[in-house]
Design a protein around this motif. Sequence first.
Motif, PDB file in Angstrom:
ATOM      1  N   LYS A   1      41.798  60.870  14.204  1.00 29.93           N
ATOM      2  CA  LYS A   1      43.129  61.460  14.330  1.00 29.93           C
ATOM      3  C   LYS A   1      44.176  60.527  13.752  1.00 29.93           C
ATOM      4  O   LYS A   1      45.105  60.956  13.088  1.00 29.93           O
ATOM      5  CB  LYS A   1      43.448  61.774  15.787  1.00 29.93           C
ATOM      6  N   ASP A   2      44.028  59.221  14.050  1.00 29.55           N
ATOM      7  CA  ASP A   2      44.969  58.236  13.510  1.00 29.55           C
ATOM      8  C   ASP A   2      44.915  58.213  11.991  1.00 29.55           C
ATOM      9  O   ASP A   2      45.939  58.147  11.320  1.00 29.55           O
ATOM     10  CB  ASP A   2      44.654  56.837  14.042  1.00 29.55           C
ATOM     11  N   ILE A   3      43.713  58.261  11.454  1.00 31.44           N
ATOM     12  CA  ILE A   3      43.559  58.228   9.993  1.00 31.44           C
ATOM     13  C   ILE A   3      44.252  59.440   9.392  1.00 31.44           C
ATOM     14  O   ILE A   3      44.953  59.357   8.392  1.00 31.44           O
ATOM     15  CB  ILE A   3      42.066  58.191   9.599  1.00 31.44           C
ATOM     16  N   ASP A   4      44.081  60.568  10.061  1.00 27.58           N
ATOM     17  CA  ASP A   4      44.688  61.798   9.572  1.00 27.58           C
ATOM     18  C   ASP A   4      46.208  61.688   9.606  1.00 27.58           C
ATOM     19  O   ASP A   4      46.897  62.098   8.677  1.00 27.58           O
ATOM     20  CB  ASP A   4      44.233  62.964  10.450  1.00 27.58           C
ATOM     21  N   ARG A   5      46.721  61.126  10.677  1.00 30.20           N
ATOM     22  CA  ARG A   5      48.166  60.930  10.828  1.00 30.20           C
ATOM     23  C   ARG A   5      48.680  59.999   9.731  1.00 30.20           C
ATOM     24  O   ARG A   5      49.707  60.265   9.115  1.00 30.20           O
ATOM     25  CB  ARG A   5      48.422  60.347  12.204  1.00 30.20           C
ATOM     26  N   ILE A   6      47.930  58.931   9.469  1.00 34.01           N
ATOM     27  CA  ILE A   6      48.345  57.983   8.424  1.00 34.01           C
ATOM     28  C   ILE A   6      48.323  58.683   7.067  1.00 34.01           C
ATOM     29  O   ILE A   6      49.222  58.500   6.247  1.00 34.01           O
ATOM     30  CB  ILE A   6      47.431  56.736   8.436  1.00 34.01           C
ATOM     31  N   ARG A   7      47.318  59.515   6.857  1.00 36.25           N
ATOM     32  CA  ARG A   7      47.244  60.236   5.590  1.00 36.25           C
ATOM     33  C   ARG A   7      48.469  61.142   5.429  1.00 36.25           C
ATOM     34  O   ARG A   7      49.068  61.211   4.357  1.00 36.25           O
ATOM     35  CB  ARG A   7      45.959  61.072   5.514  1.00 36.25           C
TER      36      ARG A   7
ATOM     37  N   GLU B   1      49.138  64.566  17.366  1.00 36.59           N
ATOM     38  CA  GLU B   1      48.378  65.446  16.469  1.00 36.59           C
ATOM     39  C   GLU B   1      49.288  66.316  15.616  1.00 36.59           C
ATOM     40  O   GLU B   1      48.926  66.748  14.549  1.00 36.59           O
ATOM     41  CB  GLU B   1      47.472  66.372  17.273  1.00 36.59           C
ATOM     42  N   HIS B   2      50.478  66.610  16.134  1.00 39.99           N
ATOM     43  CA  HIS B   2      51.292  67.622  15.459  1.00 39.99           C
ATOM     44  C   HIS B   2      52.409  67.095  14.587  1.00 39.99           C
ATOM     45  O   HIS B   2      52.950  67.830  13.792  1.00 39.99           O
ATOM     46  CB  HIS B   2      51.884  68.584  16.494  1.00 39.99           C
ATOM     47  N   GLY B   3      52.785  65.834  14.786  1.00 33.05           N
ATOM     48  CA  GLY B   3      53.959  65.410  14.024  1.00 33.05           C
ATOM     49  C   GLY B   3      53.962  63.953  13.642  1.00 33.05           C
ATOM     50  O   GLY B   3      53.523  63.100  14.400  1.00 33.05           O
ATOM     51  N   THR B   4      54.467  63.687  12.450  1.00 39.54           N
ATOM     52  CA  THR B   4      54.645  62.299  12.034  1.00 39.54           C
ATOM     53  C   THR B   4      56.085  61.870  12.282  1.00 39.54           C
ATOM     54  O   THR B   4      56.402  60.693  12.206  1.00 39.54           O
ATOM     55  CB  THR B   4      54.394  62.141  10.522  1.00 39.54           C
ATOM     56  N   GLY B   5      56.969  62.829  12.546  1.00 38.60           N
ATOM     57  CA  GLY B   5      58.375  62.497  12.690  1.00 38.60           C
ATOM     58  C   GLY B   5      59.013  62.226  11.338  1.00 38.60           C
ATOM     59  O   GLY B   5      60.069  61.630  11.248  1.00 38.60           O
ATOM     60  N   LEU B   6      58.351  62.696  10.267  1.00 40.45           N
ATOM     61  CA  LEU B   6      58.908  62.451   8.933  1.00 40.45           C
ATOM     62  C   LEU B   6      59.352  63.710   8.220  1.00 40.45           C
ATOM     63  O   LEU B   6      60.093  63.641   7.258  1.00 40.45           O
ATOM     64  CB  LEU B   6      57.887  61.702   8.068  1.00 40.45           C
ATOM     65  N   GLY B   7      58.897  64.861   8.688  1.00 40.57           N
ATOM     66  CA  GLY B   7      59.186  66.109   7.985  1.00 40.57           C
ATOM     67  C   GLY B   7      60.667  66.330   7.734  1.00 40.57           C
ATOM     68  O   GLY B   7      61.091  66.552   6.604  1.00 40.57           O
ATOM     69  N   LEU B   8      61.468  66.233   8.800  1.00 38.89           N
ATOM     70  CA  LEU B   8      62.894  66.512   8.645  1.00 38.89           C
ATOM     71  C   LEU B   8      63.632  65.390   7.927  1.00 38.89           C
ATOM     72  O   LEU B   8      64.559  65.639   7.171  1.00 38.89           O
ATOM     73  CB  LEU B   8      63.550  66.773  10.001  1.00 38.89           C
ATOM     74  N   SER B   9      63.219  64.155   8.152  1.00 36.69           N
ATOM     75  CA  SER B   9      63.953  63.070   7.493  1.00 36.69           C
ATOM     76  C   SER B   9      63.677  63.099   5.989  1.00 36.69           C
ATOM     77  O   SER B   9      64.557  62.828   5.175  1.00 36.69           O
ATOM     78  CB  SER B   9      63.632  61.715   8.118  1.00 36.69           C
ATOM     79  N   ILE B  10      62.457  63.469   5.621  1.00 37.86           N
ATOM     80  CA  ILE B  10      62.143  63.589   4.190  1.00 37.86           C
ATOM     81  C   ILE B  10      62.861  64.791   3.583  1.00 37.86           C
ATOM     82  O   ILE B  10      63.410  64.718   2.483  1.00 37.86           O
ATOM     83  CB  ILE B  10      60.614  63.652   3.993  1.00 37.86           C
TER      84      ILE B  10
END
Length: 197
Positions: free
Chosen positions: A16-22, A157-166
């Motif tokens: 899961k972490d690897i997926d999040r990092i990806r 699992e659901h968010g990187t917290g980057l979608g909106l800032s990007i």
Amino acid sequence: GASEEYIKNKINYLFKDIDRIRQIINHVRVFSRDQEILVSEIVDINEVIHDALSMMSRQYYNQNVHINLNLSDEKCFTVGNKYRVEQVILNLLSNAKYAVDEQQKMLNNRNYTKTISISSFNRGSDVVFEIEDNGTGIPKKNLSNIFDPFFTTKDVEHGTGLGLSISYGIIKEMKGEISVDSQVNKYTRVSISLPKN
């Protein structure tokens, strides 16, 4: 030794972490200058909305998400990179989908229809598109943080917290504006305006 169960769980978390990092790397790559020479071309907002939707449509259909399309009959042209605009739309759609899924879990109600509305129109010297959902909404106290990198209320699992800032970065780079209006358990509406071509 460690139980098999424990090791299995550990491995699952690692994946899961690897997926999040990806996910994070993919997000950040949108911004790396060498990813592509920044092409500025005429972008048809309605076409990009259709492209983004066609990527998601099977998922929506299978999960009973109702899509309301109100696209302008007039041409909605801006100048920029259409893949970046598409990335913004995909981010917003994915947030909207998460919000309506969560709302459905919470209401557990047969009468609730998960609905995402997308509209576009010309307003003065701007092209505007809006994505609205009837999901969980955003508490007032969070509204001022939602564009901060890594700010998220979703689980790992659901968010990187980057979608909106990007998305914010892409729209600003195109000399546009992005704003969010929301009411808890009622709706969230994201409006984006870009200079009209």
